[in-house]
Motif scaffolding. Structure first.
Motif, PDB file in Angstrom:
ATOM      1  N   PHE A   6      29.525  14.509  53.319  1.00  0.00           N
ATOM      2  CA  PHE A   6      29.254  13.852  54.948  1.00  0.00           C
ATOM      3  C   PHE A   6      29.169  12.798  54.513  1.00  0.00           C
ATOM      4  CE2 PHE A   6      28.682  12.121  59.059  1.00  0.00           C
ATOM      5  CZ  PHE A   6      30.198  13.402  59.491  1.00  0.00           C
ATOM      6  N   GLU A   7      28.101  11.980  54.599  1.00  0.00           N
ATOM      7  CA  GLU A   7      27.280  10.666  54.079  1.00  0.00           C
ATOM      8  C   GLU A   7      27.944   9.810  53.573  1.00  0.00           C
ATOM      9  OE1 GLU A   7      22.697  12.137  54.873  1.00  0.00           O
ATOM     10  OE2 GLU A   7      23.699  11.664  52.646  1.00  0.00           O
ATOM     11  N   ASN A  10      30.936   9.419  56.267  1.00  0.00           N
ATOM     12  CA  ASN A  10      31.356  10.128  57.599  1.00  0.00           C
ATOM     13  C   ASN A  10      32.522   9.738  58.621  1.00  0.00           C
ATOM     14  OD1 ASN A  10      30.437   7.209  58.476  1.00  0.00           O
ATOM     15  ND2 ASN A  10      28.317   7.966  58.376  1.00  0.00           N
ATOM     16  N   SER A  13      35.125  14.710  58.836  1.00  0.00           N
ATOM     17  CA  SER A  13      34.544  15.704  58.691  1.00  0.00           C
ATOM     18  C   SER A  13      34.328  16.939  57.472  1.00  0.00           C
ATOM     19  CB  SER A  13      35.619  16.625  60.156  1.00  0.00           C
ATOM     20  OG  SER A  13      35.652  16.059  61.610  1.00  0.00           O
ATOM     21  N   CYS A  14      33.193  17.545  57.939  1.00  0.00           N
ATOM     22  CA  CYS A  14      32.690  18.281  56.312  1.00  0.00           C
ATOM     23  C   CYS A  14      32.572  19.422  56.486  1.00  0.00           C
ATOM     24  CB  CYS A  14      31.762  17.439  55.533  1.00  0.00           C
ATOM     25  SG  CYS A  14      31.162  17.323  53.772  1.00  0.00           S
ATOM     26  N   PRO A  44      28.069  13.017  65.388  1.00  0.00           N
ATOM     27  CA  PRO A  44      29.196  14.709  64.832  1.00  0.00           C
ATOM     28  C   PRO A  44      27.952  15.010  66.390  1.00  0.00           C
ATOM     29  CG  PRO A  44      27.594  14.145  64.041  1.00  0.00           C
ATOM     30  CD  PRO A  44      27.001  12.933  64.003  1.00  0.00           C
ATOM     31  N   SER A  98      32.954  15.279  62.959  1.00  0.00           N
ATOM     32  CA  SER A  98      32.237  12.476  62.613  1.00  0.00           C
ATOM     33  C   SER A  98      33.072  12.416  64.170  1.00  0.00           C
ATOM     34  CB  SER A  98      33.340  12.436  62.134  1.00  0.00           C
ATOM     35  OG  SER A  98      34.451  12.154  61.988  1.00  0.00           O
ATOM     36  N   VAL A 190      22.088  14.196  60.473  1.00  0.00           N
ATOM     37  CA  VAL A 190      22.538  13.239  59.746  1.00  0.00           C
ATOM     38  C   VAL A 190      22.365  12.015  61.040  1.00  0.00           C
ATOM     39  CG1 VAL A 190      25.574  13.322  60.465  1.00  0.00           C
ATOM     40  CG2 VAL A 190      24.291  14.873  59.797  1.00  0.00           C
ATOM     41  N   TRP A 194      21.966   7.800  59.628  1.00  0.00           N
ATOM     42  CA  TRP A 194      23.466   7.690  59.726  1.00  0.00           C
ATOM     43  C   TRP A 194      23.975   6.367  58.373  1.00  0.00           C
ATOM     44  CZ3 TRP A 194      27.437  10.322  61.555  1.00  0.00           C
ATOM     45  CH2 TRP A 194      28.834   9.218  61.758  1.00  0.00           C
TER      46      TRP A 194
END
Length: 308
Positions: A6-7, A10, A13-14, A44, A98, A190, A194
């Motif tokens: 995800f990072e 971002n 979506s993941c 998110p 996200s 997250v 961020w």
């Protein structure tokens, strides 16, 4: 919990998943569903499922899992580690939605609100568990919208599985509490780490709780509102809090449209047409420049719609 997928981006979506315990493929299982971060204007929303064999319900209860909102961050982290240590019979999966995904969905031309997004995400996660071989017999869900209607919807979607939808399910059923903890730990990590794609310099990370009525959150939103480009993708720009600030603090823009004379419409609103930013070289053809500008914005609109 490896957040690197995800990072890496971002803005989309993941899904993050644990290994599927072998016992969950051979024994009847229960599954809980809950989310974290539904209300905040920042960061998110994370949907989580947790599952285990019916024979392990008591062991899950003995971990003393509880509604994540009643726990401190340290307690949640500790309980999440216990769930990870119980990987021989506990599995989980998370869908990180996200801020950009949430706002884009909510601003579609066809109505698609947060409840619909939540339902679809929960259904996708249950289907993932089934596709992975988990022998689901019971599903417990913290309700989104009317509990009875949601229960019927899930029962019809997953026939043969007993579905229970209740308000505050995260405080009633340990398997939902476990899902709540997984989702909340992921969201907290997250948000704390961020990675801002925008060039904002050294970002003030004291955003408060992220909820619209939090004074720290309001102050952060004011500080990082660009008068032209709006907010970084950390902000759910479809939230009324963000929209109100943009309406009052940002530059007004009239988007030229082929159905209306953009220049005249902009003048009526004491505004400036976007076409005016396209200059024409000496001896150039103004009509051609206008056509080029219209094509530019049409392509932008089509590209935007194609991402929905």
């Amino acid at each position: 919990m490896d957040l690197s997928p995800f990072e890496a981006d971002n803005s989309v979506s993941c899904r993050l998943v644990s290994e599927i315990p072998e016992v969950c493929k051979t024994e009847d299982c229960c599954l809980g569903i809950d989310e974290a971060g539904r209300g905040p204007v920042l960061g998110p929303m994370v949907y989580g499922i947790c599952f285990c064999p019916l024979s392990k319900k008591e062991e899950l209860k003995d971990m003393k899992v509880a509604d994540s909102k009643t726990l401190t961050e340290a307690e949640r982290e500790n309980l999440f580690e216990k769930l990870v240590e119980a990987k021989s019979y506990v599995g989980w999966a998370l869908q990180i939605l996200s801020p950009n995904t949430i706002s884009t969905c909510m601003l579609r031309r066809t109505k698609y609100n947060l409840n619909a997004l939540s339902h679809d995400t929960a259904i996708d996660l249950v289907q993932y568990a089934l596709d992975s071989g988990v022998q689901l017999k019971e599903i417990y869900v913290d309700t989104v919208g009317p509990a009875d209607k949601y229960e019927v919807k899930l029962s019809q979607r997953f026939p043969g599985i007993q579905v229970t939808v209740r308000p505050k399910a995260d405080s009633l059923f340990p398997v939902v509490s476990a899902a709540s903890i997984c989702a909340k730990v992921a969201r907290d990590r997250v948000v704390k780490g961020w990675n801002f794609a925008e060039d904002l310099g050294e970002v003030d990370t004291d955003y408060g709780s992220g909820y619209p009525n939090d004074p720290k959150t309001k102050a952060w939103l004011l500080k990082y509102l660009d008068p032209v480009f709006g907010y970084p993708q950390f902000v759910r720009f479809s939230w009324s809090t963000a929209q109100t600030l943009m309406d009052s603090k940002a530059v007004n823009v009239h988007w030229d449209d082929d159905e209306e004379d953009g220049e005249k419409a902009a003048q009526r609103q004491n505004n400036k047409s976007m076409l005016s930013y396209f200059s024409v070289s000496s001896g150039g053809n103004n009509q051609n420049a206008t056509h080029q500008a219209h094509r530019f914005f049409t392509e932008r609109r089509l590209k935007s719609l194609n991402t929905l």
